[in-house]
Every structure is written in C-alpha cells, then in structure tokens.
Design an enzyme around this catalytic site. Structure first.
Site, short mmCIF file in Angstrom:
data_model
loop_
_atom_site.label_atom_id
_atom_site.label_comp_id
_atom_site.label_asym_id
_atom_site.label_seq_id
_atom_site.Cartn_x
_atom_site.Cartn_y
_atom_site.Cartn_z
N THR A 121 1.20 0.28 0.26
CA THR A 121 1.76 1.17 -0.76
C THR A 121 2.61 0.39 -1.76
O THR A 121 3.20 -0.64 -1.43
CB THR A 121 2.63 2.24 -0.07
OG1 THR A 121 3.37 2.96 -1.06
CG2 THR A 121 3.63 1.63 0.90
N ASP A 122 2.72 0.95 -2.97
CA ASP A 122 3.59 0.32 -3.97
C ASP A 122 5.07 0.39 -3.57
O ASP A 122 5.91 -0.34 -4.09
CB ASP A 122 3.38 0.96 -5.36
CG ASP A 122 3.65 2.46 -5.41
OD1 ASP A 122 4.00 3.05 -4.37
OD2 ASP A 122 3.48 3.04 -6.50
N GLU A 123 5.39 1.28 -2.61
CA GLU A 123 6.80 1.45 -2.23
C GLU A 123 7.39 0.21 -1.58
O GLU A 123 8.61 0.10 -1.46
CB GLU A 123 6.96 2.66 -1.30
CG GLU A 123 6.52 3.94 -1.96
CD GLU A 123 6.99 5.20 -1.24
OE1 GLU A 123 7.91 5.14 -0.43
OE2 GLU A 123 6.42 6.26 -1.54
N LYS A 154 6.18 -0.34 6.24
CA LYS A 154 4.93 -0.75 5.58
C LYS A 154 5.03 -2.21 5.11
O LYS A 154 4.05 -2.96 5.18
CB LYS A 154 4.61 0.17 4.39
CG LYS A 154 4.28 1.60 4.74
CD LYS A 154 2.99 1.76 5.52
CE LYS A 154 1.76 1.49 4.68
NZ LYS A 154 0.50 1.78 5.43
N TYR A 212 10.46 4.17 5.85
CA TYR A 212 8.99 4.19 5.72
C TYR A 212 8.50 2.93 5.02
O TYR A 212 7.64 2.20 5.53
CB TYR A 212 8.54 5.43 4.93
CG TYR A 212 7.13 5.29 4.35
CD1 TYR A 212 6.02 5.32 5.18
CD2 TYR A 212 6.94 5.11 2.97
CE1 TYR A 212 4.73 5.17 4.65
CE2 TYR A 212 5.68 4.95 2.44
CZ TYR A 212 4.57 4.99 3.29
OH TYR A 212 3.30 4.82 2.76
P1 NAD Z 1 -1.57 10.87 6.37
O1 NAD Z 1 -0.22 11.03 6.97
O2 NAD Z 1 -2.24 12.02 5.71
O3 NAD Z 1 -2.59 10.35 7.51
C1 NAD Z 1 -2.25 9.39 8.46
C2 NAD Z 1 -3.31 9.44 9.56
O4 NAD Z 1 -3.00 8.43 10.53
C3 NAD Z 1 -3.35 10.77 10.33
O5 NAD Z 1 -4.69 11.19 10.52
C4 NAD Z 1 -2.68 10.45 11.65
O6 NAD Z 1 -3.14 11.26 12.73
C5 NAD Z 1 -3.08 8.99 11.83
N1 NAD Z 1 -2.18 8.25 12.71
C6 NAD Z 1 -0.81 8.22 12.65
N2 NAD Z 1 -0.32 7.43 13.63
C7 NAD Z 1 -1.41 6.93 14.30
C8 NAD Z 1 -1.55 6.04 15.39
N3 NAD Z 1 -0.47 5.50 16.00
N4 NAD Z 1 -2.79 5.73 15.82
C9 NAD Z 1 -3.88 6.28 15.22
N5 NAD Z 1 -3.80 7.13 14.18
C10 NAD Z 1 -2.58 7.46 13.72
O7 NAD Z 1 -1.43 9.64 5.39
P2 NAD Z 1 -2.21 9.33 4.03
O8 NAD Z 1 -1.48 9.92 2.90
O9 NAD Z 1 -3.65 9.61 4.20
O10 NAD Z 1 -1.99 7.75 3.94
C11 NAD Z 1 -2.93 6.84 4.49
C12 NAD Z 1 -2.43 5.43 4.29
O11 NAD Z 1 -2.25 5.18 2.91
C13 NAD Z 1 -1.06 5.18 4.95
O12 NAD Z 1 -1.08 3.90 5.51
C14 NAD Z 1 -0.08 5.25 3.79
O13 NAD Z 1 1.03 4.41 4.03
C15 NAD Z 1 -0.93 4.72 2.66
N6 NAD Z 1 -0.58 5.21 1.31
C16 NAD Z 1 -0.44 6.55 1.05
C17 NAD Z 1 -0.17 6.98 -0.24
C18 NAD Z 1 -0.02 8.45 -0.57
O14 NAD Z 1 0.34 8.76 -1.70
N7 NAD Z 1 -0.33 9.36 0.34
C19 NAD Z 1 -0.01 6.04 -1.26
C20 NAD Z 1 -0.14 4.68 -0.97
C21 NAD Z 1 -0.44 4.28 0.32
O1 TDX Z 2 10.22 18.55 -1.61
C1 TDX Z 2 10.17 17.54 -2.35
N1 TDX Z 2 10.89 17.52 -3.51
C2 TDX Z 2 10.91 16.43 -4.35
O2 TDX Z 2 11.59 16.47 -5.38
C3 TDX Z 2 9.37 16.38 -2.01
C4 TDX Z 2 8.55 16.36 -0.76
C5 TDX Z 2 9.40 15.31 -2.88
N2 TDX Z 2 10.16 15.33 -4.00
C6 TDX Z 2 10.14 14.15 -4.89
C7 TDX Z 2 10.44 12.83 -4.18
C8 TDX Z 2 9.62 11.84 -4.98
O3 TDX Z 2 10.34 11.39 -6.11
O4 TDX Z 2 8.81 14.02 -5.38
C9 TDX Z 2 8.40 12.64 -5.45
C10 TDX Z 2 7.18 12.45 -4.57
O5 TDX Z 2 7.60 12.64 -3.24
P1 TDX Z 2 6.57 12.48 -2.01
O6 TDX Z 2 5.41 13.36 -2.24
O7 TDX Z 2 7.36 12.64 -0.74
O8 TDX Z 2 6.05 10.99 -2.20
P2 TDX Z 2 6.81 9.58 -2.24
O9 TDX Z 2 8.11 9.63 -1.56
O10 TDX Z 2 6.78 9.10 -3.65
O11 TDX Z 2 5.79 8.71 -1.32
C11 TDX Z 2 4.35 8.90 -1.45
O12 TDX Z 2 3.75 7.89 -2.22
C12 TDX Z 2 3.64 6.60 -1.68
C13 TDX Z 2 3.68 8.96 -0.08
O13 TDX Z 2 4.30 9.95 0.72
C14 TDX Z 2 3.69 7.64 0.62
O14 TDX Z 2 2.95 7.71 1.84
C15 TDX Z 2 3.06 6.61 -0.28
O15 TDX Z 2 3.16 5.34 0.29
#
Ligand code: NAD
Ligand code: TDX
Length: 343
Positions: A127-129, A155, A151
């Site tokens: 992730t970019d975070e 990562k 988190y």
């Molecule tokens: P998500 O939370 O929707 O899904 C995570 C999945 O991993 C789930 O199916 C969960 O059951 C599984 N999991 C968790 N712990 C596990 C374990 N110990 N063993 C096996 N499976 C396990 O997450 P997502 O949003 O689909 O993100 C997927 C990946 O992308 C993550 O690594 C996250 O850090 C990364 N990512 C997410 C975003 C975003 O905006 N959602 C952005 C950048 C990177």
């Molecule tokens: O209830 C809320 N109110 C609010 O203002 C929530 C859930 C979020 N926010 C704000 C926080 C952030 O500035 O919105 C923005 C987005 O929040 P999230 O959806 O929680 O995402 P973020 O914290 O940016 O992280 C996401 O992007 C990078 C994903 O959850 C991560 O898994 C990924 O790595």
C-alpha cells in the site's frame, strides 16, 4: 500455470480472481487458481460465488501463519499473490496484534514456504500508506518508509521482509504499492462503502476531523490490472507504485456521494479525528507506466457504478451490517472518534 492467491476472498483478491478466471488477462487464460483464505470478518465466500463452480478454481480455508496449511497448499504452485492482510486502519488503532500476526508474521511464513517449494514469483500486495503522509508532490518507490498507523507499520514490515528474501535468498519477490481502492464487494467499513450504505438507509455519515485529508482513488479493476502487469512484465526484487491519478479531499468525495444519492450535507456528522490520521497520499507512477500501465476507469463513471452496485446488492451487504450491529464479528471503530464535534 498454477497460481496461489492468498486473501482471495476479500475485496481486492476476489476481484483479481474473478477477472483472471474470466480470461481478462491476455496470455493467462489457462491458469489454475487456488485461493487460501482464513475467512476473517472481511473474507466472504459470496465474493467468489461467480467462479466457485469452475474446474480451474479451488478454495482452501486456512491461515497464512499456519505452516502446516502452507505445507499442504503451497507445493505445485508457480506463483503466489499475497492479498491476505488485516486491512482497516481504524481496527489497527484499537488493537494491532492481528495486524502484526497476519501482515508481518504471515508474510514471513509465506515467503519461507515460497522459498522451500521453489515458487517462481511471489507478489506482495502492499500500500502507499507505507510511505507515510506527503503534503506536496508524489512518492517515488525509492522514498523511505515512514508509516504512521499500526496498519501501515505492519505492511511496511512485510515490504522489508520481501526485500530481504529477495536480497538474501534470491527469491523473485515483487511488490505493488497501490493507492486507495474503490469498487463493488468492498466491506462496508471503509469510507466509500460505509458512506454509501449509510446514505441508502438515510443514516448519518461520520466524517473524521476537518475532512481535508486527501486520498488518491483507484478503481479495484485498475489496481488488479496493475498487479497483473507487474507479474507479467515486472522485474524480480522491484517495487511498483499503482495509482489512480484522482486526488480528492474527503469533503469533496462526500459531496459527490451526497449528490449521487440525492442527500444533503445534513447527513454529515463531523466527528473527532482518527489518531495519527495521514493528511495526504500521492504516488508517482512513472515506473509502472514504463511497463505500459495506465488506469482505464474514469472516476466519475466508476463511482456512479459503485453507488449503483450497492443499491442493487443489498443482499450482499445487509447481513454484514446486521452482524456489525449484533456486535458479532464486526466491531465499529472506536466510539470516541464517532462522537460529534459539531452539531
Ligand atoms: P480485505 O480486508 O477486504 O481482505 C483481506 C482478506 O484476507 C480477507 O478475505 C481475509 O479473510 C483474508 N485474511 C486475513 N487474514 C488472513 C490470514 N491470516 N490468512 C489468510 N487469509 C487472511 O482487504 P482488501 O481491501 O481486499 O486488501 C487486500 C490487500 O491489498 C491487503 O494486503 C491490503 O493491505 C492491500 N491494499 C488495500 C487497499 C485498499 O484500498 N483496500 C489499497 C492498497 C493496498
Ligand atoms: O468513517 C470514516 N470516516 C472518515 O472520515 C472512515 C472509515 C474513514 N474516513 C476517512 C479516513 C481517510 O482519510 O476517509 C479516508 C479513507 O478512509 P479508509 O476508507 O479507512 O481508508 P484509508 O485509511 O485511507 O486506508 C485505505 O487505503 C489504503 C485502506 O483501508 C487500506 O487497506 C489501504 O492500504
């Protein structure tokens, strides 16, 4: 070719699996896919229903931290793509233990299994975070890792382990660092699906702090296309940012969501800020553009389609919300952040 997708029952992993098995990626039509997923609160077999009956698809429920499971599942695969993670920042602020276990220890167990069983390529979805927060400009892949939440720290730990397994053991490890994803099938705790589902029910939406935080939004389909490109054309040991190019403050995004759902600003409840809340993320995508990457989904079209998807798929998300309200597997974020700072 046999591909092991860990965390493939979550939001992004399941999108990747559905796209791959639909034949969306040229040259990769003849693959067999195993999904290994623990099915935490965020993992959902319904996300994989469209591919569940295909002969090329196998599902295994299991934990990436569990060596016995990995010994059973990993052998015979050519590629591992690791999506498995605890992924919600707010939960990591409440308690980071599961984040360290899965995101750090789990990745180390997976890397070790990949080494043992001579996996050809290991792709870590990051992730970019991990870069922290940036007020101006955009991060290149060479920027230092300065994570601010438990988190993102977990990562970043995984990214460093990936680098070490490449440098020390010569394992072909590649990392993608994507900006915020949006799309269908996203668990309704992240901002976009939480706000859409609340607004459908005419509930208030909790906006953290002043709402001036900036996120760069990328459709999940473009993210998965970027991952596929790095698998097909990337280089061992390299890291690639995957960005969407559209930056919005949370206030700007909220206004678009309110417009899309025909609601007014009175639905917004400004609450106390998330502790350690990163102000802005922005990735420089020059490197992955060199592989031919560019996002294809226009944000306005993509967001409208996502709003429609949640409106038309209440049977998918209502049980998840009901479980949250029952205090079941889904806990709401820290109550304090939700207490109103303005009436
Ligand atoms: P998500 O939370 O929707 O899904 C995570 C999945 O991993 C789930 O199916 C969960 O059951 C599984 N999991 C968790 N712990 C596990 C374990 N110990 N063993 C096996 N499976 C396990 O997450 P997502 O949003 O689909 O993100 C997927 C990946 O992308 C993550 O690594 C996250 O850090 C990364 N990512 C997410 C975003 C975003 O905006 N959602 C952005 C950048 C990177
Ligand atoms: O209830 C809320 N109110 C609010 O203002 C929530 C859930 C979020 N926010 C704000 C926080 C952030 O500035 O919105 C923005 C987005 O929040 P999230 O959806 O929680 O995402 P973020 O914290 O940016 O992280 C996401 O992007 C990078 C994903 O959850 C991560 O898994 C990924 O790595």
């Amino acid at each position: 070719m046999r591909i092991l997708v860990t965390g493939g029952a979550g939001f992004i992993g399941s999108h990747y699996v559905r796209a791959l098995l639909r034949g969306s990626y040229t040259g990769w039509e003849d693959v067999e896919v195993t999904v290994l997923d623990k099915l935490t609160y965020a993992g959902n077999l319904a996300n994989l229903a469209p591919v569940a009956g295909l002969p090329a698809f196998t599902f295994v429920r299991g934990d990436i931290v569990d060596d016995r499971i990995l010994e059973d599942v990993v052998p015979g695969h050519d590629v591992i793509i690791n999506f498995a993670a605890e992924s919600h920042v707010d939960r990591s602020i409440e308690d980071a233990a599961d984040f360290v276990t899965t995101n750090v220890m789990g990745v180390q167990r997976l890397l070790q299994a990949a080494l043992r069983h001579e996996i050809r390529t290991f792709l870590q979805v990051s992730t970019d975070e991990v870069y922290g927060s940036i007020d101006e400009g955009s991060w290149r892949e060479t920027e230092p890792l300065l994570p601010n939440s438990p988190y993102s720290a977990s990562k970043a730990g995984a990214d460093l382990l990936c680098r070490a397994y490449h440098r020390t053991h010569g394992l072909d490890v590649r990392i993608t660092r994507s900006s915020n994803n949006y799309g269908p099938w996203q668990f309704p705790e992240k901002m976009i699906p939480l706000f859409i589902t609340n607004l459908i029910d005419d509930r208030e939406i909790p906006l953290y702090g002043d709402g001036g935080n900036v996120r760069e939004w990328l459709h999940v389909d473009d993210h998965c296309r970027g991952i596929q490109l790095v698998l097909a054309k990337g280089a061992p040991g390299e890291t690639y940012n995957v960005g969407g190019g559209i930056e919005l403050t949370n206030v700007e995004l909220v206004r678009r969501l309110l417009d899309a759902l025909g609601k007014g600003w009175d639905r917004v409840r400004q609450v106390r800020d998330r502790p350690g809340h990163d102000r802005r993320y922005s990735v420089d995508t020059t490197k992955i553009q060199g592989l031919g990457y560019r996002p294809e989904i226009d944000f306005e079209d993509g967001l409208a389609a996502v709003v429609r998807w949640y409106a038309e798929n209440e049977n998918w998300w209502r049980p998840l919300i009901a479980a949250a309200h029952a205090g079941d597997a889904v806990r709401p974020p820290h109550d304090e952040w939700r207490s109103p700072t303005r009436e």
